[in-house]
Design a protein around this motif. Structure first.
Motif, PDB file in Angstrom:
ATOM      1  N   LYS A   1      64.907  29.568 110.446  1.00  0.00           N
ATOM      2  CA  LYS A   1      64.525  29.811 109.058  1.00  0.00           C
ATOM      3  C   LYS A   1      65.628  30.607 108.356  1.00  0.00           C
ATOM      4  O   LYS A   1      66.655  30.943 108.954  1.00  0.00           O
ATOM      5  N   SER A   2      65.391  30.895 107.092  1.00  0.00           N
ATOM      6  CA  SER A   2      66.388  31.617 106.304  1.00  0.00           C
ATOM      7  C   SER A   2      66.685  32.988 106.897  1.00  0.00           C
ATOM      8  O   SER A   2      67.851  33.419 106.951  1.00  0.00           O
ATOM      9  N   ASP A   3      65.657  33.684 107.372  1.00  0.00           N
ATOM     10  CA  ASP A   3      65.866  35.015 107.955  1.00  0.00           C
ATOM     11  C   ASP A   3      66.717  34.950 109.224  1.00  0.00           C
ATOM     12  O   ASP A   3      67.491  35.876 109.511  1.00  0.00           O
ATOM     13  N   ASP A   4      66.579  33.852 109.989  1.00  0.00           N
ATOM     14  CA  ASP A   4      67.384  33.703 111.209  1.00  0.00           C
ATOM     15  C   ASP A   4      68.862  33.574 110.874  1.00  0.00           C
ATOM     16  O   ASP A   4      69.726  34.130 111.572  1.00  0.00           O
ATOM     17  N   PHE A   5      69.175  32.832 109.809  1.00  0.00           N
ATOM     18  CA  PHE A   5      70.570  32.685 109.409  1.00  0.00           C
ATOM     19  C   PHE A   5      71.123  34.010 108.873  1.00  0.00           C
ATOM     20  O   PHE A   5      72.305  34.310 109.048  1.00  0.00           O
ATOM     21  N   LYS A   6      70.264  34.783 108.212  1.00  0.00           N
ATOM     22  CA  LYS A   6      70.714  36.080 107.714  1.00  0.00           C
ATOM     23  C   LYS A   6      71.078  37.000 108.869  1.00  0.00           C
ATOM     24  O   LYS A   6      72.014  37.799 108.768  1.00  0.00           O
ATOM     25  N   LYS A   7      70.345  36.894 109.977  1.00  0.00           N
ATOM     26  CA  LYS A   7      70.659  37.702 111.150  1.00  0.00           C
ATOM     27  C   LYS A   7      72.007  37.317 111.749  1.00  0.00           C
ATOM     28  O   LYS A   7      72.669  38.139 112.389  1.00  0.00           O
ATOM     29  N   LEU A   8      72.414  36.056 111.525  1.00  0.00           N
ATOM     30  CA  LEU A   8      73.726  35.627 112.013  1.00  0.00           C
ATOM     31  C   LEU A   8      74.860  36.146 111.140  1.00  0.00           C
ATOM     32  O   LEU A   8      76.027  36.072 111.532  1.00  0.00           O
ATOM     33  N   GLY A   9      74.502  36.642 109.945  1.00  0.00           N
ATOM     34  CA  GLY A   9      75.528  37.156 109.039  1.00  0.00           C
ATOM     35  C   GLY A   9      75.758  36.285 107.829  1.00  0.00           C
ATOM     36  O   GLY A   9      76.715  36.518 107.072  1.00  0.00           O
ATOM     37  N   ILE A  10      74.907  35.288 107.621  1.00  0.00           N
ATOM     38  CA  ILE A  10      75.038  34.399 106.464  1.00  0.00           C
ATOM     39  C   ILE A  10      74.089  34.907 105.384  1.00  0.00           C
ATOM     40  O   ILE A  10      72.871  34.859 105.530  1.00  0.00           O
ATOM     41  N   THR A  11      74.653  35.393 104.293  1.00  0.00           N
ATOM     42  CA  THR A  11      73.839  36.030 103.250  1.00  0.00           C
ATOM     43  C   THR A  11      73.894  35.300 101.908  1.00  0.00           C
ATOM     44  O   THR A  11      73.052  35.556 101.053  1.00  0.00           O
ATOM     45  N   LYS A  12      74.864  34.416 101.710  1.00  0.00           N
ATOM     46  CA  LYS A  12      74.971  33.727 100.419  1.00  0.00           C
ATOM     47  C   LYS A  12      73.801  32.751 100.244  1.00  0.00           C
ATOM     48  O   LYS A  12      73.526  31.943 101.122  1.00  0.00           O
ATOM     49  N   LYS A  13      73.142  32.867  99.104  1.00  0.00           N
ATOM     50  CA  LYS A  13      71.927  32.092  98.864  1.00  0.00           C
ATOM     51  C   LYS A  13      72.193  30.591  98.884  1.00  0.00           C
ATOM     52  O   LYS A  13      71.430  29.814  99.461  1.00  0.00           O
ATOM     53  N   ALA A  14      73.287  30.156  98.248  1.00  0.00           N
ATOM     54  CA  ALA A  14      73.601  28.725  98.201  1.00  0.00           C
ATOM     55  C   ALA A  14      73.883  28.178  99.594  1.00  0.00           C
ATOM     56  O   ALA A  14      73.480  27.062  99.926  1.00  0.00           O
TER      57      ALA A  14
END
Length: 239
Positions: free
Chosen positions: A73-86
């Protein structure tokens, strides 16, 4: 969109509008369904190959790892360090496309690949012609929605709908009240033509049903004509 631009710090309305118009001129990015060879190939297809090291360090590299991406999910990608919404949106869209395409979709993809190999024969004069067609008088460019009376038209249609429904409801209420009133015993001695009113109601109702039936037949006929006009006859030009 405006809210996306505000999320990255662009809050000036004028600048946001210019960026939105410029973004609409960019080529559309369309993702195709399919299962790539591995995660780096998948990221390259998303134009996000810069995140290859992040996915590799998290254990997502081989083709078998693509199946594990389906649950992210989106939160999982944020944990990887990906924060850009697009980029998050594109990754989620890319995950939704990780499926085998149907036969029709496969044909469409094949056609696109063939067309991409066809050389562009458009010359400078042709490009200049279409550019002038867009700039001089703008006959091929649709008007901006803000300059149209679209909102006024919608409001007028809503008002017409509400008034029409209100009038029809009032007429039906008056008709029912009239029929009930004529049934009172006190009015029977006047020999009012109640049967005539009932026959009139049936005649009007039958007329409305008949008009609807005729309109349906005409609509089906026009639809059939349009369908037949688009059916491939299977004949080829002998010349």
């Amino acid at each position: 969109k405006t809210k996306d631009l505000e999320a990255i710090g662009i809050k000036d309305r004028g600048i946001a509008q210019h960026l939105e118009k410029a973004a609409k001129k960019l080529p559309m990015f369309v993702l195709e369904k399919g299962i790539p060879d591995d995660v780096p190939v998948w990221l390259k297809g998303l134009h996000l190959e810069a995140y290859e090291a992040l996915f590799t360090s998290a254990g997502y590299r081989n083709k078998d790892d693509l199946e594990n991406l389906k649950g992210l999910k989106s939160d999982d990608f944020k944990k990887l360090g990906i924060t850009k919404k697009a980029h998050l949106q594109r990754l989620l869209e890319g995950i939704s496309k990780l499926t085998y395409p149907s036969e029709v979709e496969e044909r469409v993809h094949l056609t696109k690949r063939i067309l991409e190999k066809v050389p562009d024969t458009t010359n400078d004069d042709e490009c200049l012609y279409w550019t002038e067609m867009l700039d001089v008088g703008k006959p091929l460019r649709p008007l901006a929605a803000s300059f149209k009376s679209e909102s006024e038209l919608k409001e007028g249609l809503r008002s017409l709908r509400n008034i029409t429904l209100a009038v029809l409801l009032l007429i039906n209420i008056m008709w029912i009240v009239l029929l009930y009133t004529l049934q009172f015993p006190e009015l029977q001695k006047f020999n009012l033509p109640t049967k005539a009113f009932e026959l009139l109601f049936l005649a009007v109702y039958a007329l409305i049903v008949f008009v609807q039936f005729c309109a349906m037949i005409v609509h089906r006929g026009v639809t059939l004509i349009h369908y037949l006009a688009r059916v491939d006859s299977g004949t080829e030009d002998e010349n």
